[in-house]
Design a protein around this motif. Structure first.
Motif, PDB file in Angstrom:
ATOM      1  N   ASN A  45       0.805  -1.290   0.021  1.00  0.00           N
ATOM      2  CA  ASN A  45       0.056  -0.026   0.113  1.00  0.00           C
ATOM      3  C   ASN A  45       0.765   1.265   0.118  1.00  0.00           C
ATOM      4  O   ASN A  45       0.283   2.169  -0.420  1.00  0.00           O
ATOM      5  CB  ASN A  45      -0.817   0.178   1.249  1.00  0.00           C
ATOM      6  N   CYS A  46       2.044   1.481   0.191  1.00  0.00           N
ATOM      7  CA  CYS A  46       2.893   2.498   0.486  1.00  0.00           C
ATOM      8  C   CYS A  46       4.134   2.674  -0.174  1.00  0.00           C
ATOM      9  O   CYS A  46       4.400   3.648  -0.337  1.00  0.00           O
ATOM     10  CB  CYS A  46       3.090   2.459   2.144  1.00  0.00           C
ATOM     11  N   LEU A  64       5.741  14.048  -7.328  1.00  0.00           N
ATOM     12  CA  LEU A  64       4.787  14.929  -5.952  1.00  0.00           C
ATOM     13  C   LEU A  64       5.441  16.174  -5.427  1.00  0.00           C
ATOM     14  O   LEU A  64       6.562  16.067  -5.067  1.00  0.00           O
ATOM     15  CB  LEU A  64       4.368  13.860  -5.168  1.00  0.00           C
ATOM     16  N   ILE A  80       7.682  13.910  13.871  1.00  0.00           N
ATOM     17  CA  ILE A  80       6.643  12.875  13.583  1.00  0.00           C
ATOM     18  C   ILE A  80       6.758  12.080  14.724  1.00  0.00           C
ATOM     19  O   ILE A  80       7.412  11.108  14.860  1.00  0.00           O
ATOM     20  CB  ILE A  80       6.729  12.418  12.103  1.00  0.00           C
ATOM     21  N   LEU A  85       1.930   9.796  13.644  1.00  0.00           N
ATOM     22  CA  LEU A  85       1.861   8.852  12.779  1.00  0.00           C
ATOM     23  C   LEU A  85       0.419   8.204  12.525  1.00  0.00           C
ATOM     24  O   LEU A  85      -0.024   7.788  11.459  1.00  0.00           O
ATOM     25  CB  LEU A  85       2.768   7.668  13.185  1.00  0.00           C
ATOM     26  N   ALA A  97      -0.610  14.449  -1.372  1.00  0.00           N
ATOM     27  CA  ALA A  97      -1.061  13.113  -1.972  1.00  0.00           C
ATOM     28  C   ALA A  97      -1.369  11.972  -0.997  1.00  0.00           C
ATOM     29  O   ALA A  97      -1.753  10.757  -1.299  1.00  0.00           O
ATOM     30  CB  ALA A  97       0.156  12.642  -2.933  1.00  0.00           C
ATOM     31  N   VAL A 113       1.672  -1.575  10.036  1.00  0.00           N
ATOM     32  CA  VAL A 113       2.517  -0.602   9.087  1.00  0.00           C
ATOM     33  C   VAL A 113       3.262   0.448  10.343  1.00  0.00           C
ATOM     34  O   VAL A 113       4.160   0.837   9.749  1.00  0.00           O
ATOM     35  CB  VAL A 113       1.549  -0.407   8.164  1.00  0.00           C
ATOM     36  N   ILE A 117       7.070   1.080  10.112  1.00  0.00           N
ATOM     37  CA  ILE A 117       7.744   2.324   9.719  1.00  0.00           C
ATOM     38  C   ILE A 117       8.940   2.521  11.045  1.00  0.00           C
ATOM     39  O   ILE A 117       9.814   3.456  10.823  1.00  0.00           O
ATOM     40  CB  ILE A 117       6.707   3.360   9.581  1.00  0.00           C
TER      41      ILE A 117
HETATM   42  C1  HEC Z   1       0.123   8.254  -3.543  1.00  0.00           C
HETATM   43  C2  HEC Z   1       1.349   8.360  -2.706  1.00  0.00           C
HETATM   44  C3  HEC Z   1       1.121   7.945  -1.278  1.00  0.00           C
HETATM   45  C4  HEC Z   1       0.972   6.691  -1.048  1.00  0.00           C
HETATM   46  C5  HEC Z   1       0.348   5.612  -1.493  1.00  0.00           C
HETATM   47  C6  HEC Z   1       1.287   6.793   0.673  1.00  0.00           C
HETATM   48  N1  HEC Z   1       1.941   7.857   1.163  1.00  0.00           N
HETATM   49 FE1  HEC Z   1       2.465   8.386   2.679  1.00  0.00          FE
HETATM   50  N2  HEC Z   1       2.768  10.388   2.283  1.00  0.00           N
HETATM   51  C7  HEC Z   1       2.607  10.717   0.907  1.00  0.00           C
HETATM   52  C8  HEC Z   1       3.220  12.205   0.708  1.00  0.00           C
HETATM   53  C9  HEC Z   1       3.187  13.055  -0.434  1.00  0.00           C
HETATM   54  C10 HEC Z   1       3.520  12.419   1.866  1.00  0.00           C
HETATM   55  C11 HEC Z   1       4.116  13.936   2.238  1.00  0.00           C
HETATM   56  C12 HEC Z   1       2.816  14.510   3.157  1.00  0.00           C
HETATM   57  C13 HEC Z   1       3.549  16.137   3.838  1.00  0.00           C
HETATM   58  O1  HEC Z   1       4.669  16.226   3.718  1.00  0.00           O
HETATM   59  O2  HEC Z   1       2.647  16.508   4.559  1.00  0.00           O
HETATM   60  C14 HEC Z   1       3.335  11.449   3.061  1.00  0.00           C
HETATM   61  C15 HEC Z   1       3.642  11.284   4.468  1.00  0.00           C
HETATM   62  C16 HEC Z   1       3.525  10.311   5.239  1.00  0.00           C
HETATM   63  C17 HEC Z   1       3.633  10.363   6.410  1.00  0.00           C
HETATM   64  C18 HEC Z   1       4.262  11.355   7.316  1.00  0.00           C
HETATM   65  C19 HEC Z   1       3.123  12.269   7.616  1.00  0.00           C
HETATM   66  C20 HEC Z   1       3.424  13.459   8.472  1.00  0.00           C
HETATM   67  O3  HEC Z   1       2.477  13.505   9.555  1.00  0.00           O
HETATM   68  O4  HEC Z   1       4.232  14.370   8.170  1.00  0.00           O
HETATM   69  C21 HEC Z   1       3.571   9.024   6.763  1.00  0.00           C
HETATM   70  C22 HEC Z   1       3.502   8.483   8.192  1.00  0.00           C
HETATM   71  C23 HEC Z   1       2.941   8.328   5.997  1.00  0.00           C
HETATM   72  N3  HEC Z   1       2.895   9.300   4.744  1.00  0.00           N
HETATM   73  C24 HEC Z   1       2.717   6.743   5.999  1.00  0.00           C
HETATM   74  C25 HEC Z   1       2.048   6.333   4.828  1.00  0.00           C
HETATM   75  C26 HEC Z   1       1.604   5.021   4.927  1.00  0.00           C
HETATM   76  C27 HEC Z   1       1.697   4.042   6.032  1.00  0.00           C
HETATM   77  C28 HEC Z   1       1.253   4.373   3.568  1.00  0.00           C
HETATM   78  C29 HEC Z   1       0.439   3.218   3.522  1.00  0.00           C
HETATM   79  C30 HEC Z   1      -0.390   2.776   4.096  1.00  0.00           C
HETATM   80  C31 HEC Z   1       1.490   5.495   2.888  1.00  0.00           C
HETATM   81  N4  HEC Z   1       1.760   6.606   3.660  1.00  0.00           N
HETATM   82  C32 HEC Z   1       1.035   5.643   1.380  1.00  0.00           C
HETATM   83  C33 HEC Z   1       2.384   9.951  -0.199  1.00  0.00           C
HETATM   84  C34 HEC Z   1       1.964   8.733  -0.191  1.00  0.00           C
END
Ligand code: HEC
Length: 127
Positions: A45-46, A64, A80, A85, A97, A113, A117
């Protein structure tokens, strides 16, 4: 001291340590999620955005802004904590995104998950 008495004197602490370790193990698995299971959830998923290694360099994240968080970097994970989280993964990050997974993922998978992490190297190093 007879042989039998001596044996039980040694046996008591051993049994106590075993009982405590077992209790600790149970509490840990309940509270913290299972990182090995979480790795599978993560890959499915991630990883497309956050990268196979969690370094934020997945193919889906390249274009992105902001970039997907690098979980291997203390600087990238700055600020974080565990609460954030949970919130970010459950609700998502508005305007990015990063979508929330509350509707598509079980609470157990989310705990797993998160456990995964936090093993990637960046978590908890810089406040
Ligand atoms: C479509 C792309 C995408 C997917 C798929 C995705 N993420 Fe992210 N994620 C991002 C982006 C872009 C950021 C940065 C957001 C920001 O800077 O605020 C992020 C940020 C995060 C953060 C940090 C958030 C914070 O508080 O700053 C965490 C934790 C995270 N993702 C966990 C996950 C997990 C777990 C999954 C899968 C279950 C996942 N992400 C799936 C794009 C994605």
């Amino acid at each position: 001291m007879t042989r039998g008495v001596r044996m039980s004197v040694y046996a008591i602490p051993v049994v106590l340590v075993m009982a405590f370790s077992f209790a600790f193990f149970i509490v840990q698995t309940w509270a913290a999620g299972d990182a090995a299971k979480g790795e599978k959830v993560y890959k499915a998923n991630c990883a497309v955005c956050h990268g196979d290694k969690g370094d934020g360099k997945g193919p889906g994240g390249a274009a992105l802004t902001p970039k997907p968080t690098d979980f291997t970097s203390p600087a990238g994970m700055k600020g974080i904590d565990d609460t954030r989280l949970h919130k970010s993964i459950i609700e998502g990050r508005p305007g990015t995104a990063m979508i929330g997974f509350a509707k598509t993922m079980s609470a157990g998978d989310i705990e797993d998950v998160i456990a995964y992490i936090t093993t990637l190297g960046g978590f908890g190093k810089v406040k």
